[in-house]
Design a protein around this motif. Structure first.
Motif, PDB file in Angstrom:
ATOM      1  N   PRO A  58     174.060  41.175  30.032  1.00 46.12           N
ATOM      2  CA  PRO A  58     173.090  41.223  28.937  1.00 46.12           C
ATOM      3  C   PRO A  58     171.680  40.771  29.301  1.00 46.12           C
ATOM      4  O   PRO A  58     170.765  40.944  28.510  1.00 46.12           O
ATOM      5  CB  PRO A  58     173.709  40.290  27.893  1.00 46.12           C
ATOM      6  N   ASN A  59     171.478  40.192  30.486  1.00 50.20           N
ATOM      7  CA  ASN A  59     170.139  39.706  30.827  1.00 50.20           C
ATOM      8  C   ASN A  59     169.291  40.757  31.533  1.00 50.20           C
ATOM      9  O   ASN A  59     168.181  40.466  31.974  1.00 50.20           O
ATOM     10  CB  ASN A  59     170.233  38.458  31.707  1.00 50.20           C
ATOM     11  N   ARG A  60     169.807  41.978  31.655  1.00 55.67           N
ATOM     12  CA  ARG A  60     169.068  43.021  32.367  1.00 55.67           C
ATOM     13  C   ARG A  60     169.387  44.382  31.765  1.00 55.67           C
ATOM     14  O   ARG A  60     170.374  44.547  31.061  1.00 55.67           O
ATOM     15  CB  ARG A  60     169.428  43.003  33.849  1.00 55.67           C
ATOM     16  N   ALA A  61     168.531  45.351  32.053  1.00 56.98           N
ATOM     17  CA  ALA A  61     168.781  46.737  31.671  1.00 56.98           C
ATOM     18  C   ALA A  61     169.056  47.531  32.939  1.00 56.98           C
ATOM     19  O   ALA A  61     168.325  47.406  33.923  1.00 56.98           O
ATOM     20  CB  ALA A  61     167.587  47.312  30.927  1.00 56.98           C
TER      21      ALA A  61
ATOM     22  N   TRP B 184     164.597  43.357  34.527  1.00 52.83           N
ATOM     23  CA  TRP B 184     164.754  42.054  33.880  1.00 52.83           C
ATOM     24  C   TRP B 184     163.458  41.729  33.140  1.00 52.83           C
ATOM     25  O   TRP B 184     162.375  42.045  33.645  1.00 52.83           O
ATOM     26  CB  TRP B 184     164.984  40.958  34.914  1.00 52.83           C
ATOM     27  N   PRO B 185     163.516  41.081  31.985  1.00 51.40           N
ATOM     28  CA  PRO B 185     164.715  40.932  31.154  1.00 51.40           C
ATOM     29  C   PRO B 185     165.099  42.284  30.549  1.00 51.40           C
ATOM     30  O   PRO B 185     164.445  43.298  30.829  1.00 51.40           O
ATOM     31  CB  PRO B 185     164.258  39.945  30.075  1.00 51.40           C
ATOM     32  N   GLU B 186     166.123  42.288  29.714  1.00 49.88           N
ATOM     33  CA  GLU B 186     166.633  43.553  29.185  1.00 49.88           C
ATOM     34  C   GLU B 186     165.549  44.369  28.485  1.00 49.88           C
ATOM     35  O   GLU B 186     165.514  45.594  28.585  1.00 49.88           O
ATOM     36  CB  GLU B 186     167.789  43.272  28.216  1.00 49.88           C
ATOM     37  N   GLN B 187     164.612  43.682  27.802  1.00 46.78           N
ATOM     38  CA  GLN B 187     163.569  44.393  27.060  1.00 46.78           C
ATOM     39  C   GLN B 187     162.647  45.197  27.978  1.00 46.78           C
ATOM     40  O   GLN B 187     161.998  46.145  27.544  1.00 46.78           O
ATOM     41  CB  GLN B 187     162.739  43.411  26.234  1.00 46.78           C
TER      42      GLN B 187
END
Length: 212
Positions: free
Chosen positions: A155-158, A174-177
């Motif tokens: 969950p901390n990355r896309a 990183w981060p997911e956003q």
């Protein structure tokens, strides 16, 4: 910073070719293409990787506003050449703060992209819902290239993955956003085709993500 080659799949120690084997060996994963030590980002270091790579060396080009080249890694040796490359870039995130991106190109089975993605490897195929429309498209070496969002990523990355030039292409952010950057039809250049433009790449501090 590491000073010896390591396993691209787990980061463990590897044994060099010798009397009983003509390939690099990991105690866990067997025959591997060794991940070479990461050096601080520079135009010279990037040029060395580009020269020996047998796979694309992908970079967003032009870089997003305010972004810098922050590291490069390669798996392979002097005999086989680079069989996987990872390029790190860092800059302002799309929703504030700092964002980081790793672009990995690799042959089947190398496992470097899965390691950076924090997922079981070695390849992204089992994690891609290719029966669904791709979530994003990038332009890789001038061609529209579909990538699928890997929903099972940490969950901390896309994480996005697909194929370009017949090889795996991973985009890990990183981060997911920061994954929102991938929805802007990013233009990726294979730096093997860039010629003298490689010397214009702006360099920043080494990204810790490429050391993990």
């Amino acid at each position: 910073m590491r000073g010896e080659p390591s396993c691209p799949k787990c980061g463990g120690r590897v044994r060099a070719p010798g009397l009983f084997s003509d390939s690099w060996q990991c105690d866990v994963h067997g025959t591997v293409h060794p991940l070479q030590p990461v050096v601080p980002p520079s135009v010279e270091a990037l040029g060395v990787v580009v020269k020996r790579a047998q796979v694309p060396v992908w970079m967003p080009w032009p870089l997003p506003l305010g972004w810098l080249f922050t590291g490069v890694a390669t798996a392979g040796d002097d005999r086989t050449g680079g069989r996987a490359t990872a390029v790190a870039c860092s800059g302002p995130g799309p929703v504030g703060g700092m964002g980081e991106m790793l672009l990995v190109a690799e042959e089947l089975g190398v496992g470097l992209g899965a390691r950076y993605a924090g997922m079981p490897g070695p390849d992204p195929g089992p994690h891609l819902s290719v029966d669904r429309s791709p979530q994003v498209k990038v332009h890789a070496a001038g061609r529209p290239t579909p990538l699928w969002h890997v929903e099972s990523a940490p969950p901390n990355r896309a994480v996005f993955a697909g194929e370009a030039r017949g090889l795996w292409l991973w985009a890990i952010l990183w981060p997911e956003q920061s994954g929102l950057l991938m929805y802007d039809e990013l233009v990726l250049t294979d730096l093997r085709d860039a010629g003298g433009e490689v010397e214009m790449v702006p360099c920043g501090a080494l990204s810790p993500r490429i050391l993990s």
